[in-house]
Design a protein around this motif. Structure first.
Motif, short mmCIF file in Angstrom:
data_model
loop_
_atom_site.label_atom_id
_atom_site.label_comp_id
_atom_site.label_asym_id
_atom_site.label_seq_id
_atom_site.Cartn_x
_atom_site.Cartn_y
_atom_site.Cartn_z
N PRO A 165 0.81 -1.35 -0.07
CA PRO A 165 0.26 0.19 -0.33
C PRO A 165 1.31 1.07 -0.08
CG PRO A 165 -0.29 -0.93 2.27
CD PRO A 165 0.97 -2.01 1.71
N LEU A 166 2.07 1.24 0.52
CA LEU A 166 3.38 2.00 0.50
C LEU A 166 2.66 3.49 -0.74
CD1 LEU A 166 5.97 1.12 2.45
CD2 LEU A 166 4.10 2.66 3.25
N PRO A 167 3.14 3.03 -2.28
CA PRO A 167 2.88 3.77 -3.27
C PRO A 167 1.51 4.67 -3.18
CG PRO A 167 3.99 1.78 -3.75
CD PRO A 167 3.64 1.30 -2.69
N LEU A 168 0.80 4.00 -2.86
CA LEU A 168 -0.78 4.23 -3.27
C LEU A 168 -0.84 5.51 -1.89
CD1 LEU A 168 -2.84 1.41 -4.48
CD2 LEU A 168 -2.70 3.57 -5.55
N GLU B 257 -4.26 15.66 -4.48
CA GLU B 257 -5.18 16.02 -3.29
C GLU B 257 -6.20 14.66 -4.36
OE1 GLU B 257 -5.79 20.44 -3.31
OE2 GLU B 257 -3.67 20.29 -2.31
N ASP B 258 -6.59 14.93 -6.16
CA ASP B 258 -7.49 14.54 -6.69
C ASP B 258 -6.96 13.08 -7.46
OD1 ASP B 258 -9.86 14.22 -7.95
OD2 ASP B 258 -8.90 15.52 -9.01
N MET B 259 -7.14 11.89 -6.47
CA MET B 259 -7.34 10.66 -7.30
C MET B 259 -8.10 9.73 -7.60
SD MET B 259 -4.46 9.64 -5.32
CE MET B 259 -4.41 8.01 -5.26
N SER B 260 -8.62 11.13 -8.49
CA SER B 260 -9.88 10.75 -9.49
C SER B 260 -9.56 10.70 -11.38
CB SER B 260 -10.95 11.65 -9.28
OG SER B 260 -10.98 12.56 -9.71
N GLY B 261 -8.72 11.56 -11.01
CA GLY B 261 -7.92 11.70 -12.72
C GLY B 261 -6.70 10.55 -12.62
N THR B 262 -6.12 10.54 -13.75
CA THR B 262 -4.74 9.82 -14.37
C THR B 262 -3.40 10.82 -14.29
OG1 THR B 262 -5.34 10.35 -16.88
CG2 THR B 262 -5.67 7.91 -15.58
N ASN B 263 -2.97 10.72 -13.88
CA ASN B 263 -1.30 11.71 -13.98
C ASN B 263 -0.64 10.63 -13.52
OD1 ASN B 263 -1.00 11.55 -11.32
ND2 ASN B 263 -2.37 13.60 -11.20
N ALA B 264 0.55 10.99 -14.17
CA ALA B 264 1.99 10.40 -13.39
C ALA B 264 2.37 9.84 -12.08
CB ALA B 264 3.41 10.79 -14.77
N CYS B 265 2.11 10.85 -11.46
CA CYS B 265 1.72 10.01 -10.30
C CYS B 265 0.88 8.95 -9.49
CB CYS B 265 1.36 11.50 -8.83
SG CYS B 265 1.77 11.25 -7.14
N ILE B 266 0.11 8.94 -10.14
CA ILE B 266 -1.01 8.27 -10.02
C ILE B 266 -0.74 6.69 -10.32
CG2 ILE B 266 -3.21 6.61 -10.36
CD1 ILE B 266 -3.98 9.97 -9.70
N GLU B 267 0.18 6.78 -11.61
CA GLU B 267 0.20 5.73 -12.97
C GLU B 267 1.53 5.18 -12.99
OE1 GLU B 267 -1.26 5.02 -15.70
OE2 GLU B 267 -2.96 5.76 -14.85
N PHE C 123 2.02 0.98 -10.77
CA PHE C 123 2.50 0.39 -11.64
C PHE C 123 3.67 0.12 -10.75
CE2 PHE C 123 7.10 -0.53 -13.46
CZ PHE C 123 6.75 -1.21 -14.35
N LEU C 124 4.16 0.64 -9.27
CA LEU C 124 4.59 -0.20 -8.14
C LEU C 124 4.14 -0.91 -7.58
CD1 LEU C 124 7.11 3.03 -7.21
CD2 LEU C 124 7.81 1.35 -8.34
N THR C 125 2.81 -0.65 -7.26
CA THR C 125 1.77 -1.38 -6.72
C THR C 125 1.85 -2.84 -7.29
OG1 THR C 125 0.60 0.33 -5.31
CG2 THR C 125 -0.38 -1.63 -5.40
N THR C 126 1.87 -2.74 -8.27
CA THR C 126 0.94 -4.38 -9.12
C THR C 126 2.56 -4.67 -8.88
OG1 THR C 126 -0.24 -2.87 -10.51
CG2 THR C 126 0.81 -4.93 -11.51
N GLY C 127 3.97 -4.07 -9.17
CA GLY C 127 4.75 -4.81 -8.91
C GLY C 127 5.11 -5.14 -8.18
N ILE C 128 5.12 -5.04 -6.73
CA ILE C 128 4.61 -5.27 -5.76
C ILE C 128 4.07 -6.66 -5.27
CG2 ILE C 128 4.68 -5.08 -3.51
CD1 ILE C 128 5.53 -2.14 -3.56
N VAL C 129 2.67 -6.51 -6.20
CA VAL C 129 1.59 -7.76 -5.62
C VAL C 129 2.45 -9.31 -6.71
CG1 VAL C 129 -0.35 -8.49 -6.40
CG2 VAL C 129 0.08 -6.16 -5.02
N VAL C 130 2.74 -8.58 -7.76
CA VAL C 130 3.55 -9.89 -8.69
C VAL C 130 4.54 -10.11 -7.78
CG1 VAL C 130 4.38 -10.13 -11.13
CG2 VAL C 130 2.34 -8.50 -10.51
N SER C 131 5.22 -9.30 -7.36
CA SER C 131 6.14 -10.29 -6.44
C SER C 131 5.83 -11.11 -5.09
CB SER C 131 7.73 -9.13 -6.55
OG SER C 131 8.72 -8.15 -6.89
N ALA C 132 5.12 -10.72 -4.56
CA ALA C 132 4.53 -11.44 -3.60
C ALA C 132 3.80 -12.66 -4.03
CB ALA C 132 3.67 -10.81 -2.99
N PHE C 133 3.34 -12.42 -5.23
CA PHE C 133 2.61 -14.39 -5.44
C PHE C 133 4.14 -15.33 -5.98
CE2 PHE C 133 -1.16 -12.32 -5.81
CZ PHE C 133 -1.70 -13.09 -4.84
#
Length: 143
Positions: free
Chosen positions: A57-60, A68-78, A82-92
């Motif tokens: 959960p740390l990257p998010l 402040e606004d997590m509803s749109g897409t921007n580089a920070c959210i993306e 991406f980092l969260t997905t990498g961490i989850v895949v690594s856990a499996f």
């Protein structure tokens, strides 16, 4: 005549939501410990998956802090997704690679990955319950 349904109703109480999240976390950690501690397995290497549980959960959370606004897409959210997905895949991947290398038994890998599914669904439920329903941002908690 009233029709009573056996399906679970929506959880309205914040205390019940926290209790269910805690219970799911206990189930996930129990599966992880069973994958390590049973005498037929006898290897505590899969316990390193806890690092991924803590880091996922740390990257998010960092992105939420700086955005402040997590509803749109921007580089920070993306980048956070991406980092969260990498961490989850690594856990499996860790228990799977350990089983393939012969360090742990395949059943220990299955128990560990089942515990990971429960834990990551628990983390996802936490983020779902602590979002703000009005604006779609995650700036305020449910409680």
């Amino acid at each position: 005549m009233r029709h009573s349904s056996l399906l679970p109703q929506k959880i309205n109480s914040p205390v019940a939501a926290v209790a269910l999240l805690a219970f799911a976390g206990v189930i996930g950690l129990t599966l992880l410990v069973l994958g390590c501690a049973l005498p037929m397995f006898g290897n505590w290497s899969p316990m390193f998956v806890i690092i991924f549980y803590v880091c996922s959960p740390l990257p998010l959370l960092i992105a939420r802090h700086f955005q402040e606004d997590m509803s749109g897409t921007n580089a920070c959210i993306e980048l956070a997704l991406f980092l969260t997905t990498g961490i989850v895949v690594s856990a499996f991947a860790l228990p799977t690679v350990l089983a393939h290398a012969g360090t742990i038994k395949p059943m220990a890998s299955i128990l560990t990955n089942t515990g990971s599914v429960v834990m990551f669904l628990d983390i996802l439920a936490y983020f779902y319950l602590h979002r703000e329903d009005d604006s779609g941002s995650w700036s305020q908690s449910l409680f």
